[in-house]
Design an enzyme around this catalytic site. Sequence first.
Site, short mmCIF file in Angstrom:
data_model
loop_
_atom_site.label_atom_id
_atom_site.label_comp_id
_atom_site.label_asym_id
_atom_site.label_seq_id
_atom_site.Cartn_x
_atom_site.Cartn_y
_atom_site.Cartn_z
N ASP A 60 0.89 -1.16 0.00
CA ASP A 60 0.00 0.00 0.00
C ASP A 60 0.93 1.20 0.00
O ASP A 60 1.73 1.39 0.93
CB ASP A 60 -0.88 -0.02 1.26
CG ASP A 60 -1.85 1.15 1.31
OD1 ASP A 60 -1.53 2.23 0.77
OD2 ASP A 60 -2.93 0.99 1.91
N ASN A 87 2.31 3.37 -10.55
CA ASN A 87 1.04 3.29 -11.28
C ASN A 87 -0.18 3.45 -10.37
O ASN A 87 -1.22 3.94 -10.81
CB ASN A 87 0.97 1.94 -12.02
CG ASN A 87 -0.43 1.65 -12.51
OD1 ASN A 87 -0.87 2.19 -13.53
ND2 ASN A 87 -1.18 0.82 -11.79
N TYR A 159 -8.18 15.09 -8.05
CA TYR A 159 -7.41 14.30 -9.02
C TYR A 159 -6.45 15.20 -9.79
O TYR A 159 -5.26 14.89 -9.91
CB TYR A 159 -8.39 13.61 -9.97
CG TYR A 159 -7.77 12.55 -10.84
CD1 TYR A 159 -7.37 11.32 -10.30
CD2 TYR A 159 -7.61 12.74 -12.21
CE1 TYR A 159 -6.82 10.33 -11.11
CE2 TYR A 159 -7.07 11.76 -13.01
CZ TYR A 159 -6.67 10.55 -12.46
OH TYR A 159 -6.12 9.57 -13.26
N LYS A 163 -2.33 14.96 -9.44
CA LYS A 163 -1.55 14.52 -10.61
C LYS A 163 -0.63 15.66 -11.09
O LYS A 163 0.48 15.40 -11.56
CB LYS A 163 -2.47 14.05 -11.74
CG LYS A 163 -3.25 12.78 -11.41
CD LYS A 163 -2.36 11.53 -11.31
CE LYS A 163 -3.18 10.26 -11.24
NZ LYS A 163 -2.37 9.03 -11.10
N VAL A 192 -8.78 4.75 -20.56
CA VAL A 192 -8.65 3.30 -20.68
C VAL A 192 -9.79 2.58 -19.95
O VAL A 192 -10.19 2.98 -18.84
CB VAL A 192 -7.28 2.84 -20.08
CG1 VAL A 192 -7.07 1.35 -20.34
CG2 VAL A 192 -6.14 3.66 -20.67
N THR A 194 -10.94 0.53 -17.60
CA THR A 194 -10.60 -0.14 -16.34
C THR A 194 -11.69 0.22 -15.34
O THR A 194 -12.62 0.96 -15.67
CB THR A 194 -9.25 0.39 -15.79
OG1 THR A 194 -9.42 1.80 -15.54
CG2 THR A 194 -8.11 0.17 -16.76
N1 LIG Z 1 -8.12 4.40 -16.72
C1 LIG Z 1 -7.89 5.61 -17.22
O1 LIG Z 1 -8.59 6.06 -18.15
C2 LIG Z 1 -6.76 6.45 -16.68
C3 LIG Z 1 -6.53 7.69 -17.30
C4 LIG Z 1 -5.47 8.47 -16.85
C5 LIG Z 1 -4.68 8.02 -15.82
N2 LIG Z 1 -4.94 6.83 -15.22
C6 LIG Z 1 -4.05 6.40 -14.12
O2 LIG Z 1 -3.59 5.10 -14.35
C7 LIG Z 1 -3.32 4.44 -13.10
C8 LIG Z 1 -3.98 3.07 -13.08
O3 LIG Z 1 -5.38 3.28 -13.18
P1 LIG Z 1 -6.41 2.16 -13.69
O4 LIG Z 1 -7.22 2.80 -14.73
O5 LIG Z 1 -5.71 0.89 -13.96
O6 LIG Z 1 -7.33 2.06 -12.39
P2 LIG Z 1 -7.84 0.81 -11.52
O7 LIG Z 1 -8.21 -0.34 -12.38
O8 LIG Z 1 -8.85 1.41 -10.61
O9 LIG Z 1 -6.52 0.39 -10.71
C9 LIG Z 1 -5.97 1.24 -9.74
C10 LIG Z 1 -4.92 0.44 -9.01
O10 LIG Z 1 -4.32 1.28 -8.02
C11 LIG Z 1 -4.37 0.57 -6.79
N3 LIG Z 1 -4.31 1.45 -5.63
C12 LIG Z 1 -5.16 2.43 -5.26
N4 LIG Z 1 -4.74 2.97 -4.09
C13 LIG Z 1 -3.60 2.32 -3.73
C14 LIG Z 1 -2.69 2.41 -2.67
N5 LIG Z 1 -2.87 3.27 -1.67
N6 LIG Z 1 -1.62 1.58 -2.64
C15 LIG Z 1 -1.40 0.69 -3.63
N7 LIG Z 1 -2.24 0.52 -4.66
C16 LIG Z 1 -3.32 1.34 -4.71
C17 LIG Z 1 -5.66 -0.24 -6.86
O11 LIG Z 1 -5.66 -1.24 -5.86
P3 LIG Z 1 -7.04 -1.88 -5.30
O12 LIG Z 1 -7.44 -2.94 -6.28
O13 LIG Z 1 -6.65 -2.42 -3.96
O14 LIG Z 1 -8.05 -0.77 -5.22
C18 LIG Z 1 -5.51 -0.77 -8.27
O15 LIG Z 1 -4.60 -1.83 -8.31
C19 LIG Z 1 -3.81 5.40 -12.01
O16 LIG Z 1 -2.72 6.13 -11.49
C20 LIG Z 1 -4.73 6.35 -12.77
O17 LIG Z 1 -4.83 7.61 -12.15
C21 LIG Z 1 -5.96 6.03 -15.63
#
Ligand SMILES: NC(=O)c1ccc[n+]([C@@H]2O[C@H](COP(=O)([O-])OP(=O)(O)OC[C@H]3O[C@@H](n4cnc5c(N)ncnc54)[C@H](OP(=O)(O)O)[C@@H]3O)[C@@H](O)[C@H]2O)c1
Length: 236
Positions: A60, A87, A159, A163, A192, A194
């Site tokens: 974490d 990430n 957010y 960021k 993306v 997710t």
């Molecule tokens: N998806 C998009 O469109 C998008 C766009 C721009 C940027 N991003 C960035 O890309 C990254 C990944 O996002 P994603 O879309 O893959 O989201 P996601 O599927 O919600 O995954 C987020 C991940 O971060 C973990 N996490 C959250 N808080 C944490 C903590 N305190 N310690 C360790 N792990 C933690 C979550 O763990 P849990 O499973 O335990 O919750 C999960 O594994 C993020 O930084 C996000 O801001 C995403």
Amino acid sequence: MDKKIALITGANKGIGLEIARQLGRQGAIVLLGARSFSKAEQAAAQLKTEQIEAIPVELDVTDARHIRSAAEKIQEEYGKLDILVNNAGTYLDHEGDGVDVIRRSFTTNFFGPYALTTSLLDLLKASPAGRIVNQSSILGSMGTLMTDKFYARAAAPGYTTSKAALNAWTAQLSIQLQDTNVKVNACHPGWVKTDMGGPGAVMEIEEGAETAVYLATLPSDGPTGGFFHKMETLPW
Ligand SMILES: NC(=O)c1ccc[n+]([C@@H]2O[C@H](COP(=O)([O-])OP(=O)(O)OC[C@H]3O[C@@H](n4cnc5c(N)ncnc54)[C@H](OP(=O)(O)O)[C@@H]3O)[C@@H](O)[C@H]2O)c1
């Protein structure tokens, strides 16, 4: 040790798991950070079925004890870290715009990667080609928010500011590391599909991982101190 050692945070699902998969396919030993050891174990078991050398790590990023123990484990087992992908991230603005939301956004999106990276910096310097990737977002790009009406509509102060802080520190850290083998860049994965991006997002997870993987595997003449999406620079 010939193999690259890569630590990816938030690697139990979404873009983080896919970054680990793509780095693992390139032959790296991937350390999968997740908030709980069981989540990390499940993700590692999944990648192992794909012949990827995946190691679960309880991490974490807001927990100083987890950070300390991850750094000790990497020091003992490998004595270096080649790739760190910060990430893990959170989007909390749907909860409102109170100070608590802003603070919690910063705790995960900025203070977490800051604390983890500074704890791992000596191990990254011990690599012949250390690479740090900070998973940011185009919503942290002030240049974009002030010029693009589509992104300007996103009312997400927690957010965007957390960021943007990650971006500012990426630039700062690149200056600090300019006489070392360590490169650091910020990354926008795209919108993306997710849990965070939602089903209406335009990009599949495989493609969403590509920018981070590109930055994690930059050659020695590659860039540092930039903000990238798909090999193109974005405005800070
Ligand atoms: N998806 C998009 O469109 C998008 C766009 C721009 C940027 N991003 C960035 O890309 C990254 C990944 O996002 P994603 O879309 O893959 O989201 P996601 O599927 O919600 O995954 C987020 C991940 O971060 C973990 N996490 C959250 N808080 C944490 C903590 N305190 N310690 C360790 N792990 C933690 C979550 O763990 P849990 O499973 O335990 O919750 C999960 O594994 C993020 O930084 C996000 O801001 C995403």
